[in-house]
Design a protein around this motif. Structure first.
Motif, mmCIF file in Angstrom:
data_model
loop_
_atom_site.group_PDB
_atom_site.id
_atom_site.type_symbol
_atom_site.label_atom_id
_atom_site.label_comp_id
_atom_site.label_asym_id
_atom_site.label_seq_id
_atom_site.Cartn_x
_atom_site.Cartn_y
_atom_site.Cartn_z
ATOM 1 N N LYS A 233 8.074 26.396 65.118
ATOM 2 C CA LYS A 233 8.374 25.370 64.123
ATOM 3 C C LYS A 233 9.853 24.985 64.122
ATOM 4 O O LYS A 233 10.736 25.847 64.146
ATOM 5 C CB LYS A 233 7.981 25.857 62.731
ATOM 6 C CG LYS A 233 6.480 26.042 62.550
ATOM 7 C CD LYS A 233 6.147 26.521 61.137
ATOM 8 C CE LYS A 233 4.643 26.675 60.964
ATOM 9 N NZ LYS A 233 4.283 27.175 59.608
ATOM 10 N N TYR A 235 12.333 22.653 61.755
ATOM 11 C CA TYR A 235 12.497 21.887 60.523
ATOM 12 C C TYR A 235 13.748 21.025 60.665
ATOM 13 O O TYR A 235 14.861 21.549 60.833
ATOM 14 C CB TYR A 235 12.621 22.820 59.321
ATOM 15 C CG TYR A 235 11.347 23.573 59.006
ATOM 16 C CD1 TYR A 235 10.383 23.028 58.158
ATOM 17 C CD2 TYR A 235 11.097 24.824 59.571
ATOM 18 C CE1 TYR A 235 9.212 23.711 57.868
ATOM 19 C CE2 TYR A 235 9.923 25.513 59.284
ATOM 20 C CZ TYR A 235 8.986 24.952 58.436
ATOM 21 O OH TYR A 235 7.822 25.624 58.155
ATOM 22 N N ASP A 258 17.802 24.431 58.781
ATOM 23 C CA ASP A 258 18.174 25.821 58.492
ATOM 24 C C ASP A 258 18.732 26.495 59.743
ATOM 25 O O ASP A 258 18.654 25.957 60.852
ATOM 26 C CB ASP A 258 16.970 26.604 57.952
ATOM 27 C CG ASP A 258 15.739 26.465 58.845
ATOM 28 O OD1 ASP A 258 15.918 26.362 60.072
ATOM 29 O OD2 ASP A 258 14.618 26.457 58.318
ATOM 30 N N ASP A 259 19.289 27.678 59.568
ATOM 31 C CA ASP A 259 19.898 28.415 60.686
ATOM 32 C C ASP A 259 18.859 28.812 61.728
ATOM 33 O O ASP A 259 19.160 28.848 62.925
ATOM 34 C CB ASP A 259 20.615 29.667 60.167
ATOM 35 C CG ASP A 259 21.884 29.325 59.388
ATOM 36 O OD1 ASP A 259 22.416 28.217 59.594
ATOM 37 O OD2 ASP A 259 22.324 30.158 58.574
ATOM 38 N N GLU A 260 17.646 29.121 61.282
ATOM 39 C CA GLU A 260 16.604 29.522 62.227
ATOM 40 C C GLU A 260 16.288 28.384 63.190
ATOM 41 O O GLU A 260 16.169 28.594 64.402
ATOM 42 C CB GLU A 260 15.340 29.939 61.473
ATOM 43 C CG GLU A 260 14.236 30.451 62.399
ATOM 44 C CD GLU A 260 13.008 30.916 61.635
ATOM 45 O OE1 GLU A 260 12.011 31.278 62.304
ATOM 46 O OE2 GLU A 260 13.033 30.914 60.395
ATOM 47 N N THR A 261 16.171 27.163 62.660
ATOM 48 C CA THR A 261 15.917 26.008 63.517
ATOM 49 C C THR A 261 17.096 25.749 64.442
ATOM 50 O O THR A 261 16.927 25.440 65.628
ATOM 51 C CB THR A 261 15.631 24.761 62.661
ATOM 52 O OG1 THR A 261 14.420 24.963 61.922
ATOM 53 C CG2 THR A 261 15.473 23.517 63.527
ATOM 54 N N LYS A 262 18.306 25.881 63.916
ATOM 55 C CA LYS A 262 19.499 25.679 64.746
ATOM 56 C C LYS A 262 19.526 26.669 65.905
ATOM 57 O O LYS A 262 19.823 26.304 67.048
ATOM 58 C CB LYS A 262 20.767 25.832 63.905
ATOM 59 C CG LYS A 262 22.047 25.585 64.687
ATOM 60 C CD LYS A 262 23.278 25.747 63.810
ATOM 61 C CE LYS A 262 24.551 25.516 64.618
ATOM 62 N NZ LYS A 262 25.773 25.718 63.790
ATOM 63 N N ASN A 263 19.180 27.927 65.609
ATOM 64 C CA ASN A 263 19.158 28.956 66.662
ATOM 65 C C ASN A 263 18.106 28.630 67.714
ATOM 66 O O ASN A 263 18.316 28.851 68.911
ATOM 67 C CB ASN A 263 18.885 30.336 66.052
ATOM 68 C CG ASN A 263 20.055 30.830 65.203
ATOM 69 O OD1 ASN A 263 21.193 30.411 65.395
ATOM 70 N ND2 ASN A 263 19.774 31.719 64.257
ATOM 71 N N LYS A 264 16.973 28.095 67.280
ATOM 72 C CA LYS A 264 15.915 27.732 68.213
ATOM 73 C C LYS A 264 16.350 26.570 69.113
ATOM 74 O O LYS A 264 16.066 26.556 70.312
ATOM 75 C CB LYS A 264 14.642 27.351 67.453
ATOM 76 C CG LYS A 264 13.945 28.525 66.786
ATOM 77 C CD LYS A 264 12.719 28.056 66.001
ATOM 78 C CE LYS A 264 12.003 29.221 65.346
ATOM 79 N NZ LYS A 264 10.823 28.785 64.555
ATOM 80 N N LYS A 267 18.703 27.884 71.646
ATOM 81 C CA LYS A 267 17.951 28.630 72.660
ATOM 82 C C LYS A 267 17.338 27.673 73.677
ATOM 83 O O LYS A 267 17.377 27.934 74.894
ATOM 84 C CB LYS A 267 16.857 29.454 71.979
ATOM 85 C CG LYS A 267 16.009 30.278 72.937
ATOM 86 C CD LYS A 267 14.947 31.068 72.193
ATOM 87 C CE LYS A 267 14.067 31.868 73.160
ATOM 88 N NZ LYS A 267 13.023 32.633 72.451
#
Length: 271
Positions: A233, A235, A258-264, A267
């Motif tokens: 996912k 966002y 969010d940070d999780e999306t940025k990290n993805k 990657k």
């Protein structure tokens, strides 16, 4: 000021802002001229030095449309500057051939600077004409796609990757149809896009229904969810704005919420 003199001063000012290295011209140690020399501009534009000197001196030389286009290219004029050049020369600027749109170095650097966020440019027909690396990693390799495959409306109805990527395929596709409909006056005589419209009208009931409803919407800002096959996912929040450089084109930036999306996204860029 006399238009001829104003034209000469404008050309002189523009050549002073350029660097010889931009054109592969070896920089001389004792170079006295700021920017390009007159003979360098003349050579790059394919005109005689005598003619170019006379136009910078404000003489009435009546440049042709072809010469003005060549000078615009060499002096790297943006659309507003090009329009100004044509007005000073009492010439009508030819309509832009959308099949030959070139993304300027400055605009491409802007798109690239948005990584790891997604950035791309669409023309009035909703065809993707510019992108950064993040856009390729998320939406697919535009560099290998045909012009038809890069049309976001055609792709919404024909590409299974897009159908799986989009969390709200119906909402996305309906909006694209409405946006295409809203721009119809810009391309109604364009054979390629009309071929796409006819194809979708005959083969897809959703397109046929939404096109004939004649709904017209625009969403310059918002949020969306994507389901990427490799990282899951994403966002995103997005904003779109018109380009002043390319007629009727829009630039869209999609940013990690969010940070999780940025990290993805980071990657994906490394893959």
């Amino acid at each position: 000021m006399d238009k001829n003199k104003e034209l000469g001063l404008f050309l002189k000012k523009k050549r002073s802002t350029l660097r010889p290295e931009q054109f592969g011209i070896k920089l001389e140690k004792r170079r006295r001229v700021e920017g390009l020399k007159r003979e360098e501009v003349a050579d790059l534009a394919g005109v005689s030095l005598d003619w170019y000197v006379r136009i910078e001196q404000g003489q009435d030389v009546n440049p042709s449309v072809e010469v003005l286009l060549a000078l615009s290219r060499v002096l790297q004029l943006n659309n507003e500057e090009k329009r100004y050049l044509f007005n000073l020369s009492d010439k009508k600027m030819p309509a832009e051939d959308t099949s030959k749109i070139i993304i300027s170095d400055t605009l491409q650097k802007f798109l690239d600077s948005q990584n790891p966020n997604i950035a791309y440019i669409t023309d009035s027909k909703l065809t993707i004409i510019g992108w950064n690396k993040a856009a390729l990693k998320v939406y697919g390799n535009y560099e290998r796609m045909s012009e038809k495959e890069r049309n976001s409306v055609w792709r919404s109805f024909n590409d299974n990757y897009m159908k799986e990527l989009l969390d709200n395929w119906e909402g996305h596709s309906r909006l694209r149809v409405e946006q295409l409909r809203a721009n119809y006056s810009c391309y109604e005589n364009d054979a390629k896009i009309n071929e796409i419209i006819d194809e979708l009208n005959s083969k897809n009931s959703f397109f046929n229904e939404w096109w004939n409803e004649q709904g017209i919407k625009g969403t310059p800002e918002g949020q969306k969810l994507l389901h990427h096959p490799m990282v899951g996912k994403l966002y995103l929040s997005y904003i779109s704005f018109k380009s002043t450089e390319i007629e009727e084109a829009s630039i869209t930036i999609q940013m990690a919420v969010d940070d999780e999306t940025k990290n993805k996204l980071e990657k994906l860029l490394k893959l």
